[in-house]
Design a protein around this motif. Structure first.
Motif, short mmCIF file in Angstrom:
data_model
loop_
_atom_site.label_atom_id
_atom_site.label_comp_id
_atom_site.label_asym_id
_atom_site.label_seq_id
_atom_site.Cartn_x
_atom_site.Cartn_y
_atom_site.Cartn_z
N ALA A 44 38.69 0.90 20.76
CA ALA A 44 39.60 0.37 21.83
C ALA A 44 40.18 -1.62 20.87
O ALA A 44 39.45 -1.68 20.26
N GLY A 45 40.61 -1.71 21.73
CA GLY A 45 41.50 -3.36 21.65
C GLY A 45 40.59 -3.93 21.38
O GLY A 45 41.10 -5.18 20.76
N TRP A 46 39.41 -4.21 22.34
CA TRP A 46 39.10 -5.36 22.51
C TRP A 46 37.66 -5.86 21.02
O TRP A 46 37.71 -6.44 20.31
N LYS A 47 37.61 -4.35 20.78
CA LYS A 47 36.79 -3.77 19.26
C LYS A 47 37.60 -4.07 17.94
O LYS A 47 36.76 -5.49 17.05
N HIS A 48 38.45 -4.67 17.59
CA HIS A 48 39.81 -5.31 16.80
C HIS A 48 39.61 -6.52 17.25
O HIS A 48 39.70 -7.18 16.03
N ALA A 49 39.67 -7.22 18.36
CA ALA A 49 39.63 -8.29 18.27
C ALA A 49 38.68 -9.19 18.24
O ALA A 49 38.40 -9.95 17.13
N LEU A 50 37.13 -8.81 18.73
CA LEU A 50 36.62 -8.83 18.18
C LEU A 50 36.13 -9.28 16.33
O LEU A 50 35.42 -9.89 16.04
N ALA A 51 36.53 -7.87 16.00
CA ALA A 51 36.45 -7.66 14.54
C ALA A 51 37.37 -8.95 14.12
O ALA A 51 36.92 -9.58 12.65
N GLY A 52 38.14 -9.17 14.37
CA GLY A 52 39.12 -9.87 13.74
C GLY A 52 39.19 -11.22 13.91
O GLY A 52 38.72 -12.23 12.90
N GLY A 53 38.68 -11.41 15.21
CA GLY A 53 37.35 -12.72 15.79
C GLY A 53 36.88 -13.30 14.68
O GLY A 53 36.40 -14.42 13.96
N ALA A 54 35.80 -12.82 14.78
CA ALA A 54 34.06 -12.92 14.20
C ALA A 54 34.50 -13.06 12.26
O ALA A 54 33.72 -13.95 11.73
N THR A 55 35.17 -11.57 11.90
CA THR A 55 35.85 -12.53 10.42
C THR A 55 36.54 -14.00 10.38
O THR A 55 36.16 -14.19 8.80
N ASN A 56 37.39 -13.82 11.13
CA ASN A 56 37.61 -15.80 10.82
C ASN A 56 36.90 -16.70 11.04
O ASN A 56 36.81 -17.78 10.63
N ILE A 57 35.90 -16.43 12.05
CA ILE A 57 35.18 -17.37 12.40
C ILE A 57 33.82 -18.26 10.67
O ILE A 57 33.86 -18.44 10.59
N ALA A 58 33.56 -16.54 10.08
CA ALA A 58 33.14 -16.14 9.24
C ALA A 58 33.77 -16.47 7.64
O ALA A 58 33.07 -17.56 6.95
N VAL A 59 34.48 -16.82 7.59
CA VAL A 59 35.61 -17.26 6.44
C VAL A 59 35.88 -18.68 6.61
O VAL A 59 35.36 -19.58 5.79
N GLY A 60 35.75 -18.79 8.09
CA GLY A 60 36.22 -20.52 7.64
C GLY A 60 34.90 -21.60 7.87
O GLY A 60 35.29 -22.52 7.31
N VAL A 61 33.58 -21.16 8.66
CA VAL A 61 32.13 -21.38 7.81
C VAL A 61 32.11 -21.64 6.36
O VAL A 61 31.77 -22.29 5.85
#
Length: 82
Positions: A39-56
């Motif tokens: 689902a679209g929200w799962k893609h958004a969640l995966a992308g958001g979580a990845t960007n947060i982890a890489v930023g941290v």
């Protein structure tokens, strides 16, 4: 050696490969079965979580790298990245 003196740049996590791998890994965790269309929200969640982890993970080495680049020889505070 090409990377001599560039250890912080070499370990910087701001690369497409790391983001893509993290995104694919999180997508796999959110999937109920392999090959499933998410689902679209799962893609958004995966992308958001990845960007947060890489930023941290990328922020501390990036701060040190920036400070090392800005320091003058008279006020040398950082001798190495370790």
């Amino acid at each position: 050696l090409v990377l001599r003196g560039r250890s912080l740049e070499a370990i910087s996590l701001e690369s497409v490969e790391v983001k893509f791998s993290g995104y694919e890994g999180i997508k796999a965790m959110l999937s109920d079965r392999p090959g499933e269309t998410l689902a679209g929200w799962k893609h958004a969640l995966a992308g958001g979580a990845t960007n947060i982890a890489v930023g941290v993970l990328n922020s501390p080495p990036d701060v040190v790298k920036t400070r090392m680049q800005e320091q003058s020889s008279a006020t040398r505070r950082y001798a190495s990245s370790w």
